[in-house]
Design a protein around this motif. Structure first.
Motif, PDB file in Angstrom:
ATOM      1  N   VAL A 185     101.397  46.721  72.687  1.00  0.00           N
ATOM      2  CA  VAL A 185     102.663  47.268  72.209  1.00  0.00           C
ATOM      3  C   VAL A 185     102.589  48.784  72.359  1.00  0.00           C
ATOM      4  O   VAL A 185     101.694  49.425  71.783  1.00  0.00           O
ATOM      5  N   LEU A 186     103.499  49.350  73.136  1.00  0.00           N
ATOM      6  CA  LEU A 186     103.489  50.782  73.425  1.00  0.00           C
ATOM      7  C   LEU A 186     104.735  51.448  72.863  1.00  0.00           C
ATOM      8  O   LEU A 186     105.798  50.836  72.773  1.00  0.00           O
ATOM      9  N   THR A 187     104.571  52.715  72.507  1.00  0.00           N
ATOM     10  CA  THR A 187     105.700  53.522  72.057  1.00  0.00           C
ATOM     11  C   THR A 187     106.155  54.422  73.188  1.00  0.00           C
ATOM     12  O   THR A 187     105.351  55.149  73.780  1.00  0.00           O
ATOM     13  N   CYS A 188     107.440  54.361  73.507  1.00  0.00           N
ATOM     14  CA  CYS A 188     108.020  55.262  74.506  1.00  0.00           C
ATOM     15  C   CYS A 188     108.606  56.476  73.791  1.00  0.00           C
ATOM     16  O   CYS A 188     108.765  56.482  72.562  1.00  0.00           O
ATOM     17  N   ASP A 189     108.906  57.505  74.545  1.00  0.00           N
ATOM     18  CA  ASP A 189     109.487  58.699  73.927  1.00  0.00           C
ATOM     19  C   ASP A 189     110.949  58.463  73.588  1.00  0.00           C
ATOM     20  O   ASP A 189     111.479  57.352  73.748  1.00  0.00           O
TER      21      ASP A 189
ATOM     22  N   ALA B  75     104.001  59.130  71.200  1.00  0.00           N
ATOM     23  CA  ALA B  75     104.492  58.377  72.352  1.00  0.00           C
ATOM     24  C   ALA B  75     103.340  58.047  73.302  1.00  0.00           C
ATOM     25  O   ALA B  75     102.518  58.910  73.616  1.00  0.00           O
ATOM     26  N   ASP B  76     103.287  56.797  73.758  1.00  0.00           N
ATOM     27  CA  ASP B  76     102.311  56.376  74.761  1.00  0.00           C
ATOM     28  C   ASP B  76     102.854  56.543  76.175  1.00  0.00           C
ATOM     29  O   ASP B  76     102.091  56.609  77.132  1.00  0.00           O
TER      30      ASP B  76
ATOM     31  N   ALA C 164     106.382  55.010  65.934  1.00  0.00           N
ATOM     32  CA  ALA C 164     104.997  54.859  66.380  1.00  0.00           C
ATOM     33  C   ALA C 164     104.093  54.462  65.216  1.00  0.00           C
ATOM     34  O   ALA C 164     103.226  53.589  65.348  1.00  0.00           O
ATOM     35  N   ALA C 165     104.303  55.085  64.062  1.00  0.00           N
ATOM     36  CA  ALA C 165     103.488  54.753  62.891  1.00  0.00           C
ATOM     37  C   ALA C 165     103.748  53.320  62.435  1.00  0.00           C
ATOM     38  O   ALA C 165     102.836  52.620  61.989  1.00  0.00           O
TER      39      ALA C 165
END
Length: 609
Positions: free
Chosen positions: A14-18, A59-60, A288-289
């Protein structure tokens, strides 16, 4: 980290985008009408600072500031010969920020449709393909880890862009469609149709971004996931925009709300979650958190159908809305939205059903939808002719010149339409940066002034007409506005311009209404309050967090949440109580009646004075 690492991560993590780049550039003082991508060359420090902020937020994946950096779009602002330079600079700035972050992260090259929605019909397919090819080639050779095709409202164009990208590049391709409030793309495709087509193309991930806020995007993700084997991305807007100070925009969704829906998006099956228009590093940090450490969901929920707004209606007992105002009797009306698709049959049947229950006046509201819809003037004429009921047609100014508005009004007068409500209105969101395109010759104040002149036999240029119109013209006001002093001042301007009655936006508490009424006390303007029952906690949560200038008390949110499956009836009961308390303060009401629930309808009608 390489593009193959990203392709693996999209499947297994699971990734966080900007979030939004344009929003942040706009907040720094840049007009949305300028080529924001050109800032890669003229103000690279600002662009880098925004990238840095999103990386610090967690962000990843960060997207290059190249949305709209194709030749056809850049040429509109005089930068068509700088496609390669702008895209290469955008990739370089993002890579430099990523490399300085001190932790693993990926850079994706952002690619938009080759032309804006307003120019789509004028661009040939060969022109679009060549513009996309040039931009993607520039990004492919600039060290990005993936190509992101985002904010595509038409499936055929998205498939076309995928074909171009796959031909040019071996990088992972993320294909994101954009959906309107009715749960379909601007081209009319359903999430299932989008998923089925894209799943057969050479892409690493499919998803959605823009137009919808967190709650709307969640419904799209829930409908996409069951129909694809691919990972899914979600980048919602921060709710709906509010126009501030002329051409600036603000959004309503707060960090906690955005983060809450980020978790729900992951639980629904999304593995890349970020933000689009209106989102900021603060919201991305909260998201993200919230989703850090979550694992991809392998067992996806069954898709549920996207809910459509229920029709609402206008009630004037004894007939003749104008006669109620003249006599000082309490006017009861109900709201009926303009039908999508151009047919008046369903609306006419609903109006007939309500007339049997004592509703004989209908307030006809236009929809902020990209779908074809029947004119409120035409619907008013049909209802008056076929049912012999009274009708109030809403006239909006968005995307119309003053000459077009004048023609519509003269036509309405010739058809016997006598009561209208003047609104500025909101154009449908078509992707990119919202509400930039369109014609705004006049706002609602200017429209009231135009109607006042026509009633005197004078056209918009001050020249005499062959006849006078006979309109009873009203205007809207919002007791939920963030700046009530400004709202009161603007409402007084509408009254002084010639508005003969005022209708509020839907209210869910009375403090704001009382304050506005106090400010309007010296005008003597008849005021109608709009009462619309809340149908669910989700609807109330959405209105409270994503729609600007809506006030819903915390107690109402709690009551709806605790009501669970009985939330719709709780909403009706709260609306009835609100109506009883509001009735002594105003001269009438516009009801959003639950037409499919006779018992609930009776509850509201029994609350009338």
């Amino acid at each position: 980290m390489s593009s193959s690492d990203l392709a693996t991560a999209l499947r297994e993590q699971v990734l966080t985008c900007d979030g939004a780049m344009g929003t942040m550039l706009h907040a720094a003082g840049n007009s949305l009408d300028r080529a924001l991508t050109e800032l890669n060359l003229s103000n690279p420090g600002l662009v880098s600072t925004i990238h840095d902020s999103y990386l610090i937020a967690g962000a990843d994946v960060i997207l290059t500031n190249t949305f709209g950096a194709s030749r056809l779009r850049l040429a509109e602002q005089g930068f068509g010969d700088l496609v390669v330079e702008i895209n290469q600079a955008g990739a370089r700035l993002a890579r430099q920020s990523r490399d300085a972050a001190g932790r693993p992260a990926f850079v994706a090259g952002s690619v938009s449709p080759a032309v804006t929605p307003s120019l789509r019909r004028r661009a040939e397919q060969a022109e679009r393909v060549e513009a996309l090819r040039e931009q993607i080639e520039s990004l492919d050779g600039s060290g990005v880890d993936a190509i992101v095709l985002e904010t595509f409202g038409y499936l055929e164009e998205l498939a076309e862009a995928v074909a171009v990208a796959a031909e040019i590049s071996s990088l992972p391709i993320i294909a994101q469609a954009t959906f309107a409030a009715d749960g379909r793309t601007l081209g009319g495709e359903s999430p299932r149709e989008v998923a089925e087509v894209l799943s057969g193309l050479p892409i690493a991930m499919l998803g959605t971004n823009c137009i919808l806020g967190p709650q709307g995007v969640l419904s799209i993700i829930e409908a996409l996931v069951p129909h694809t084997h691919l990972p899914v991305s979600a980048q919602p807007n921060a709710g709906l925009p509010r126009r501030v100070g002329g051409r600036r925009f603000e959004y309503s969704a707060d960090d906690e709300y955005f983060a809450r829906y980020a978790r729900r998006l992951v639980e629904a099956g999304a593995t890349l979650v970020g933000g689009c228009c209106g989102t900021t590093p603060s919201q991305i940090q909260a998201a993200a958190a919230e989703i850090s450490g979550m694992q991809p969901v392998r067992h996806h929920p069954i898709a549920r159908a996207t809910t459509r707004p229920e029709p609402t209606v206008v009630v004037s007992q004894g007939g003749g809305f104008g006669r109620h105002l003249a006599a000082g009797t309490f006017a009861v009306t109900a709201s009926l939205p303009a039908p999508l698709g151009g047919s008046a049959e369903e609306a006419t049947e609903l109006a007939a059903w309500l007339r049997e229950r004592g509703v004989d006046t209908f307030f006809l509201a236009s929809r902020p939808s990209p779908r074809a819809q029947l004119s409120t003037i035409d619907l008013a004429f049909q209802l008056q002719q076929r049912l012999e009921v009274d009708a109030i047609a809403t006239v909006t100014t968005w995307d119309k010149t003053i000459m077009a508005l004048q023609a519509d009004l003269l036509g309405a007068n010739a058809l016997g339409i006598r009561t209208i409500a003047c609104e500025t209105g909101n154009p449908p969101l078509l992707g990119d940066y919202p509400n930039v395109d369109g014609i705004w010759d006049v706002d609602s104040v200017g429209l009231v002034e135009l109607v006042t002149g026509l009633n005197k036999g004078i056209d918009c240029n001050g020249l005499p007409l062959a006849t006078r119109t006979g309109f009873l013209a009203g205007a809207r006001f919002n007791p939920g506005a963030a700046d009530l002093d400004a709202e009161i001042a603007r409402t007084i301007r509408k009254f002084r311009a010639g508005a003969q009655f005022l209708i509020s936006r839907p209210v869910h508490e009375l403090a704001g209404l009382r304050e506005v009424l106090t400010g309007l006390a010296g005008t003597g303007a008849p005021v109608l309050v709009s009462i619309v029952p809340l149908r669910s906690f989700e609807q109330a949560d959405y209105l409270s967090h994503e729609v600007p200038d809506v006030r819903i008390p915390a107690s109402a949110l709690l009551a709806l949440e605790q009501a669970g499956p009985n939330a719709a009836r709780t909403g009706v009961d709260m609306a009835a109580q609100l109506l009883e308390e509001a009735a002594p303060l105003v001269q009438g009401v516009v009801l959003g009646l639950p037409a499919d629930d006779p018992a609930a309808l009776d509850v509201l009608l029994c609350a009338l004075p």
